[in-house]
Design a protein around this motif. Structure first.
Motif, short mmCIF file in Angstrom:
data_model
loop_
_atom_site.label_atom_id
_atom_site.label_comp_id
_atom_site.label_asym_id
_atom_site.label_seq_id
_atom_site.Cartn_x
_atom_site.Cartn_y
_atom_site.Cartn_z
N GLN A 1 -1.52 -3.20 -4.79
CA GLN A 1 -2.67 -3.83 -4.16
C GLN A 1 -2.30 -4.78 -3.03
O GLN A 1 -2.95 -4.82 -2.00
CB GLN A 1 -3.50 -4.59 -5.22
CG GLN A 1 -4.17 -3.68 -6.23
CD GLN A 1 -5.18 -2.74 -5.59
OE1 GLN A 1 -6.01 -3.15 -4.78
NE2 GLN A 1 -5.09 -1.47 -5.94
N ARG A 2 -1.22 -5.55 -3.23
CA ARG A 2 -0.92 -6.57 -2.23
C ARG A 2 0.56 -6.94 -2.27
O ARG A 2 1.26 -6.70 -3.26
CB ARG A 2 -1.77 -7.82 -2.44
CG ARG A 2 -1.55 -8.52 -3.77
CD ARG A 2 -2.64 -9.55 -4.08
NE ARG A 2 -2.64 -10.64 -3.11
CZ ARG A 2 -1.96 -11.77 -3.27
NH1 ARG A 2 -1.21 -11.93 -4.36
NH2 ARG A 2 -2.03 -12.74 -2.39
N GLN B 1 0.81 -1.21 0.00
CA GLN B 1 0.00 0.00 0.00
C GLN B 1 0.85 1.26 0.00
O GLN B 1 0.45 2.30 -0.55
CB GLN B 1 -0.97 0.01 1.19
CG GLN B 1 -0.33 -0.06 2.56
CD GLN B 1 -0.16 -1.48 3.05
OE1 GLN B 1 -0.08 -2.42 2.24
NE2 GLN B 1 -0.12 -1.67 4.36
N THR C 1 3.65 -11.94 -1.61
CA THR C 1 3.19 -12.01 -0.22
C THR C 1 4.11 -12.82 0.69
O THR C 1 3.82 -12.95 1.88
CB THR C 1 1.78 -12.61 -0.17
OG1 THR C 1 1.79 -13.91 -0.78
CG2 THR C 1 0.79 -11.73 -0.90
#
Length: 377
Positions: A118-119, A113, A153
């Motif tokens: 987005q991720r 962010q 991630t």
């Protein structure tokens, strides 16, 4: 008093603080490790200010000044970091012109962010001006000048060291984020060493193998957590293997160092990785460790206190919990000496100070700054 004299006075003054000392035998005589400061939260990187004070990053996101053994309050203006797993606030480097421009560079695991994504998270580099006020201060004019081009991630293998070359350009080491195949994807900046200008642009003389992203200097790295320059400007790195296969490399422009196609280690499960230990077109390490020591932090010894070690490499060990000296003859590692094995804890960073002593950071909740010097000095 000159800046150098002030620096030496301040570094010697840290010995007046309460300390715990430990002495071992070495090839250069007895060495004493003295605790200079403690209470650090997983310290990651150390830098020396011109006035003799020191800067330390803490993985949880703080940048602090250490003065005569006292740890200052956090410096304001540090970017938000992804503080999970191996992520957080990582390396630091002072501009060669720091005395006049106050410029520093920080590497860190950046949350998506904050990058407008987005991720996920990825390794980034911040350029900022450090303004000190006593033993604290603030960062001004901060700007992210570089970030990985693919955030994911996973919470591991961020790298990341930043080294300023003799031409002023920056080398930044990047892990493959725990996703092995990324190290061989030449459009991906993961598993690589990149070379950028101080403003984040791409130097025009970067290597340009076909299909390579323009920032790339070398590929095929797993998780390089130590980097330094030799006095002739040549870059050296250390990187983590899996189960065995930690490496010392001298990364060359446009070269591929093989991970995960070749490795001297095996997977944590014991399964063979890749195609063996050698393959045409892929570089061999200068040195490797099996079993692993998890090397982190790297510096050439160039001080006056240990003249027998001039030009040798010093590396820390995390899982190995030791300081390693690699005896160098030119580009060749001809010997290895292990010091303070299991005595000081997980060594995260290694830096040679302007006083000729070796300074270590230990990676723990109550992290310590430790000074290593000949007994009695």
């Amino acid at each position: 008093m000159s800046v150098l004299a002030k620096s030496l006075v301040t570094l010697v003054a840290v010995l007046a603080a309460p300390a715990v000392a430990q002495t071992v035998e070495s090839s250069a005589g007895n060495l004493t490790a003295t605790v200079v400061a403690e209470g650090l939260d997983h310290p990651w990187a150390l830098g020396f200010l011109p006035d003799g004070r020191m800067l330390v990053t803490e993985r949880s996101g703080q940048l602090r000044v250490i003065s005569e053994g006292v740890v200052g309050e956090p410096i304001a203006g540090v970017p938000a970091v992804y503080n999970q797993g191996q992520g957080g606030l990582l390396d630091l480097a002072l501009s060669p012109d720091f005395a006049t421009n106050g410029r520093i560079y920080l590497t860190f695991a950046e949350p998506a962010q904050e990058a407008g994504l987005q991720r996920g998270q990825g390794t980034a580099v911040l350029s900022a001006r450090l303004v000190l006020d006593g033993d604290s201060g603030r960062l001004e004019d901060g700007k992210v000048i570089f970030r990985m081009n693919k955030f994911t991630t996973t919470n591991r293998h961020f790298g990341s060291r930043v080294v300023i070359g003799q031409d002023g350009n920056l080398f930044v080491t990047l892990g493959e984020r725990g996703e092995q195949d990324r190290a061989q994807d030449v459009t991906d900046l993961a598993g690589a060493i990149v070379r950028i200008a101080p403003d984040g642009s791409v130097p025009p003389d970067n290597p340009k193998p076909e299909g390579w992203a323009p920032e790339l200097w070398s590929k095929g790295h797993r998780n390089p957590q130590g980097a330094t320059l030799r006095d002739d400007g040549v870059l050296f790195t250390v990187e983590h293997g899996a189960r065995g296969g930690d490496e010392v490399n001298m990364p060359k422009a446009g070269a591929n160092y093989g991970w995960p196609v070749i490795s001297y280690g095996v997977d944590y499960s014991g399964v063979t990785i890749g195609e063996g230990t050698q393959k045409d077109g892929l570089e061999q390490p200068l040195h490797y460790w099996d079993p692993s020591i998890s090397p982190s932090g790297l510096d050439f010894y160039d001080g006056d206190l240990l003249p027998a070690w001039q030009g040798d490499l010093l590396a820390g060990g995390l899982s190995g919990e030791l300081l390693v000296r690699l005896d160098m003859e030119g580009d060749t590692v001809v010997g290895e000496e292990r010091l303070f094995s299991r005595q000081l804890g997980r060594i995260r960073d290694v830096r040679v100070g302007p006083d000729g002593a070796i300074y270590l950071l230990t990676d723990e909740d109550n992290g310590r700054l430790i000074r290593v010097a000949p007994e009695g000095l």
